[in-house]
Design a protein around this motif. Structure first.
Motif, PDB file in Angstrom:
ATOM      1  N   TYR A 193     -31.234 -36.725 -23.602  1.00  0.00           N
ATOM      2  CA  TYR A 193     -31.510 -36.370 -24.990  1.00  0.00           C
ATOM      3  C   TYR A 193     -32.953 -36.661 -25.402  1.00  0.00           C
ATOM      4  O   TYR A 193     -33.290 -36.562 -26.577  1.00  0.00           O
ATOM      5  N   SER A 194     -33.788 -37.006 -24.440  1.00  0.00           N
ATOM      6  CA  SER A 194     -35.225 -37.160 -24.714  1.00  0.00           C
ATOM      7  C   SER A 194     -36.015 -36.256 -23.766  1.00  0.00           C
ATOM      8  O   SER A 194     -36.584 -35.246 -24.182  1.00  0.00           O
ATOM      9  N   VAL A 195     -35.999 -36.584 -22.467  1.00  0.00           N
ATOM     10  CA  VAL A 195     -36.714 -35.765 -21.486  1.00  0.00           C
ATOM     11  C   VAL A 195     -36.087 -34.373 -21.384  1.00  0.00           C
ATOM     12  O   VAL A 195     -36.801 -33.356 -21.357  1.00  0.00           O
ATOM     13  N   GLY A 196     -34.743 -34.320 -21.324  1.00  0.00           N
ATOM     14  CA  GLY A 196     -34.076 -33.021 -21.242  1.00  0.00           C
ATOM     15  C   GLY A 196     -34.355 -32.159 -22.457  1.00  0.00           C
ATOM     16  O   GLY A 196     -34.603 -30.955 -22.346  1.00  0.00           O
ATOM     17  N   ALA A 197     -34.324 -32.781 -23.630  1.00  0.00           N
ATOM     18  CA  ALA A 197     -34.625 -32.041 -24.855  1.00  0.00           C
ATOM     19  C   ALA A 197     -36.063 -31.533 -24.847  1.00  0.00           C
ATOM     20  O   ALA A 197     -36.342 -30.402 -25.270  1.00  0.00           O
ATOM     21  N   LYS A 198     -36.975 -32.359 -24.356  1.00  0.00           N
ATOM     22  CA  LYS A 198     -38.379 -31.938 -24.285  1.00  0.00           C
ATOM     23  C   LYS A 198     -38.543 -30.770 -23.319  1.00  0.00           C
ATOM     24  O   LYS A 198     -39.336 -29.846 -23.569  1.00  0.00           O
ATOM     25  N   PHE A 220     -36.092 -39.854 -31.876  1.00  0.00           N
ATOM     26  CA  PHE A 220     -35.307 -40.356 -33.000  1.00  0.00           C
ATOM     27  C   PHE A 220     -34.231 -39.366 -33.440  1.00  0.00           C
ATOM     28  O   PHE A 220     -33.953 -39.219 -34.628  1.00  0.00           O
ATOM     29  N   SER A 221     -33.615 -38.719 -32.459  1.00  0.00           N
ATOM     30  CA  SER A 221     -32.505 -37.813 -32.741  1.00  0.00           C
ATOM     31  C   SER A 221     -31.250 -38.635 -33.053  1.00  0.00           C
ATOM     32  O   SER A 221     -31.168 -39.831 -32.714  1.00  0.00           O
ATOM     33  N   PRO A 222     -30.246 -38.048 -33.702  1.00  0.00           N
ATOM     34  CA  PRO A 222     -29.018 -38.793 -34.009  1.00  0.00           C
ATOM     35  C   PRO A 222     -28.343 -39.388 -32.775  1.00  0.00           C
ATOM     36  O   PRO A 222     -27.811 -40.500 -32.839  1.00  0.00           O
ATOM     37  N   VAL A 223     -28.386 -38.662 -31.651  1.00  0.00           N
ATOM     38  CA  VAL A 223     -27.735 -39.164 -30.431  1.00  0.00           C
ATOM     39  C   VAL A 223     -28.451 -40.401 -29.914  1.00  0.00           C
ATOM     40  O   VAL A 223     -27.815 -41.407 -29.566  1.00  0.00           O
TER      41      VAL A 223
END
Length: 362
Positions: A193-198, A220-223
């Protein structure tokens, strides 16, 4: 830590692997002095190709495809508009996924378990960072077009560790193996939810060029915030009142079926022949299901892992198909949702063959 016994209830003799495969694998380990090649690894490989593991895999895949089919049918039959994926994705990303991340951390721990958990989490972080770097190279070698590269890299670098990995880990290694898989999932989620999202934001573009999303908004996403809160509860061994924990658990239980349902909705405009003929989908499946699991096994073979339960749990998780949550991230960050849905579907189908094959190649 002792290995949990796995009761299969089937005749093991008819599933024996040729001696040449075992002797080659274990003589390799003896030659290099690798402690992870012992009876527990051999037991892991033998159990994996029994009827229990195959039936567990098929059972989970059946449930997955039925949920995908429900979403597919809902759009094709006109019961829901295709545009309904947007609010459903928001529900997933902002409510049910954070509930899942937080609730998974409400568990007790012991010193020995915490040590093994930190080891497997460290290995997982290193592996996924390497996978990410390799994916950014391979995406150009496979000539994946712009607008699809971010989703392609995400589907290759990350796997379905929850819906698929947890049940199989539990079937093979029992409660102890499942607990390690859950802790591996903590490191995995932080990266996904950080690197993958990027990575997925690489697909964001307009006529003027690519639009980058700031790291701060991703971190700082909800997950991610929910995972930090769960980690505080885990390290502090804090507990929630039943009146609060129960609703969180109910929301957590919604995540998997709703994720599959959204994937089915996104597949509603595709034909099966389009999925099979999609070159980018096929290359992503090869990398996710074969290349990266083999790299994981080769790397682990040279690490002095004293507890082969860690070896087994990590390897089985790395052999899982592409993550269903990649489609959720694609919807959230304007990634190529079509490629994500197709890759999740086909890799989940093909893993019936590739997961036992990875075990046999050992």
């Amino acid at each position: 830590m002792t290995a949990p016994s796995v009761q299969t209830g089937v005749n093991q003799s008819k599933f024996q692997t040729p001696p040449t495969i075992w002797s080659a694998a274990f003589s390799f380990g003896d030659r290099w002095g690798i402690s992870c090649y012992n009876a527990r690894v051999e037991s892991f490989l033998e159990v994996f190709i029994t009827e229990l593991s195959i039936s567990t895999l098929l059972s989970n895949l059946t449930g997955l495809f039925l949920l995908i089919g429900a979403g597919f049918l809902a759009v094709r039959a006109g019961w829901l508009p295709k545009a309904a994926t947007e609010p459903l994705t928001a529900l997933l990303f902002k409510i049910t996924l954070p509930a899942t991340a937080f609730y998974s951390m409400l568990r007790p721990f012991t010193a020995s378990f915490l040590r093994d958990a930190l080891i497997i989490m460290g290995i997982d972080v290193a592996a996924h960072l390497i996978y990410t770097a390799l994916s950014l190279v391979l995406v150009r070698l496979f000539r994946v077009p712009a607008g699809r590269r971010g989703m392609w890299c995400t589907c290759c670098a990350f796997c379905n560790n929850g819906f698929m990995g947890f049940p199989v880990a539990y079937a093979l290694f029992g409660e102890e193996g499942l607990a390690l898989a859950v802790m591996l999932g903590l490191a995995y989620n932080l990266l996904f939810y950080s690197v993958g999202a990027k990575l997925i934001t690489l697909d964001r573009n307009t006529g003027d060029g690519q639009i980058q999303m700031p790291w701060r908004k991703i971190w700082f996403s909800p997950v991610n915030l929910a995972m930090v809160g769960g980690l505080v509860f885990f390290c502090g061994q804090l507990s929630l009142p039943v009146a609060i924990a129960t609703p969180i658990q109910h929301l957590s239980n919604v995540t998997t079926p709703l994720s599959m349902f959204v994937i089915g909705m996104n597949l509603s405009e595709s034909r099966m022949v389009d999925v099979i003929r999609d070159r980018d989908v096929l290359s992503a499946c090869v990398v996710r299901l074969l290349l990266f699991p083999l790299l994981a096994w080769a790397a682990l073979a040279f690490l002095p892992i004293a507890d082969s339960l860690i070896f087994g749990v990590f390897l089985i998780i790395m052999a899982m198909p592409s993550p269903a949550a990649s489609v959720v991230l694609g919807e959230q960050y304007d990634g190529c949702v079509e490629l994500g849905a197709r890759t999740v579907f086909l890799s989940s189908l093909l893993c019936i063959l590739t997961i036992p094959l990875i075990a046999l190649l050992l």
